[in-house]
Design a protein around this motif. Structure first.
Motif, short mmCIF file in Angstrom:
data_model
loop_
_atom_site.label_atom_id
_atom_site.label_comp_id
_atom_site.label_asym_id
_atom_site.label_seq_id
_atom_site.Cartn_x
_atom_site.Cartn_y
_atom_site.Cartn_z
N MET A 129 0.84 -1.21 0.00
CA MET A 129 0.00 0.00 0.00
C MET A 129 0.88 1.26 0.00
O MET A 129 0.88 2.05 0.94
CB MET A 129 -0.93 -0.01 1.21
CG MET A 129 -1.89 -1.18 1.24
SD MET A 129 -2.95 -1.28 -0.24
CE MET A 129 -3.89 0.22 -0.09
N ARG A 130 1.62 1.43 -1.08
CA ARG A 130 2.44 2.62 -1.22
C ARG A 130 1.60 3.82 -1.63
O ARG A 130 0.44 3.68 -2.02
CB ARG A 130 3.55 2.37 -2.26
CG ARG A 130 4.57 1.32 -1.86
CD ARG A 130 5.55 1.05 -2.97
NE ARG A 130 4.87 0.50 -4.14
CZ ARG A 130 5.49 0.23 -5.29
NH1 ARG A 130 6.78 0.49 -5.42
NH2 ARG A 130 4.80 -0.28 -6.29
N LYS A 131 2.20 5.00 -1.57
CA LYS A 131 1.49 6.22 -1.92
C LYS A 131 1.01 6.20 -3.36
O LYS A 131 -0.11 6.63 -3.67
CB LYS A 131 2.40 7.44 -1.69
CG LYS A 131 1.70 8.77 -1.92
CD LYS A 131 2.63 9.93 -1.60
CE LYS A 131 1.92 11.27 -1.83
NZ LYS A 131 2.80 12.42 -1.51
N THR A 132 1.84 5.67 -4.26
CA THR A 132 1.46 5.57 -5.67
C THR A 132 0.24 4.67 -5.85
O THR A 132 -0.66 4.99 -6.62
CB THR A 132 2.64 5.03 -6.50
OG1 THR A 132 3.78 5.84 -6.31
CG2 THR A 132 2.27 5.00 -7.98
N THR A 133 0.23 3.57 -5.13
CA THR A 133 -0.89 2.63 -5.22
C THR A 133 -2.18 3.27 -4.72
O THR A 133 -3.24 3.14 -5.34
CB THR A 133 -0.60 1.37 -4.39
OG1 THR A 133 0.64 0.79 -4.81
CG2 THR A 133 -1.71 0.34 -4.54
N VAL A 134 -2.08 3.97 -3.60
CA VAL A 134 -3.26 4.65 -3.04
C VAL A 134 -3.80 5.69 -4.01
O VAL A 134 -5.01 5.76 -4.25
CB VAL A 134 -2.90 5.31 -1.69
CG1 VAL A 134 -4.06 6.16 -1.18
CG2 VAL A 134 -2.54 4.25 -0.66
#
Length: 287
Positions: free
Chosen positions: A134-139
């Motif tokens: 759940m990285r920032k890019t994924t979010v």
């Protein structure tokens, strides 16, 4: 039809005793609308201000609350105007836009609920990999897709309906929903089939995915006593919102496709369930 302006108007026929109770309806619905806006934005503001809450779970909650306000804004202003008007009417083009916004934002809600279920599944069942998955890019990707994909899906029936001729000018409801299809002179099999496909992809699949993820969470939490309490606190509010909204949307979508003579009072009650009860229920995520 207004020949001078070449504008087609649709009449809402789902109001019950609106002339007699117009001011009571207005005060109640206006109060609920203000409550939805203030309470939801208060929670969103708290999430934005406190950096400790800048985690995927709370970001998704904030997105869900913002979507709830947008969903309510599509309905409430027009509804409040209708309560104080002698005639409850709307232009056909505005009706199509409300129809599009209504289902687009409803689909976004299911997508966000699915993403939240996935987020909680990873946090409980695979905590060591959580920061990697759940990285920032994924979010950010999830949030963008949550609004763009449903908008693209719902724009197709709106554009097709805009080109179709209508022979009926009375909707048995208080807002423009799937019953707009009944206004067309010739019923479109393509629109009905496409609507069911979108319903399956935007409602049924997310519901099945959420039930699957929560089943996995419950199985794992049953084995690990330390996470049982966390799993229960996480899942129960989510499932409550999901079941409530799924039933309401299923009724709303299937209403235009089933030849049911639903009493006007029942139609009103079901419509008010969607526009009042559900937006307030979403706040249970913060309990």
């Amino acid at each position: 039809m207004d020949n001078r302006l070449n504008v087609t108007y649709i009449t809402f026929g789902g109001h019950v005793e609106v002339r007699r109770y117009r001011y009571l309806y207005f005060v109640i619905m206006f109060t609920v609308y203000i409550l939805i806006i203030c309470s939801n934005f208060t929670i969103v503001s708290i999430i934005v201000i406190h950096k400790s809450l800048h985690e995927p779970m709370y970001i998704f909650i904030a997105a869900l609350l913002i979507n709830s306000v947008l969903f309510s804004t599509v309905i409430y202003p027009k509804l409040l105007i209708d309560f104080l008007s002698e005639k409850q009417i709307i232009s056909y083009s505005a009706c199509l836009f409300q129809w599009f916004s209504y289902y687009s934002l409803a689909s976004t809600e299911f997508f966000l609920l699915s993403v939240m279920a996935y987020d909680r599944y990873v946090s409980i069942c695979n905590p060591l990999q959580y920061s990697i998955i759940m990285r920032k890019t994924t979010v950010n990707t999830f949030l963008i897709v949550a609004w763009i994909l449903p908008a693209c899906e719902c724009s197709v029936p709106m554009l097709l309906s805009a080109k179709k001729e209508i022979c009926k000018f009375n909707l048995k409801g208080i807002l423009c929903n799937s019953t707009v299809l009944k206004l067309h002179c010739v019923s479109s099999r393509l629109l009905h089939i496409y609507g069911l496909v979108v319903f399956a992809s935007a409602v049924l699949l997310p519901v099945l995915f959420i039930l699957f993820t929560y089943t996995r969470i419950l199985v794992i939490s049953y084995r690990c006593k330390g996470v049982r309490r966390k799993a229960a606190q996480t899942c129960l509010p989510h499932l409550l919102v999901l079941i409530n909204f799924s039933c309401l949307i299923a009724y709303d979508v299937l209403l235009a496709r089933l030849k049911l003579d639903v009493p006007i009072t029942l139609r009103l009650i079901m419509a008010l369930q969607i526009v009042t009860y559900h937006p307030l229920l979403i706040q249970s995520f913060m309990d």
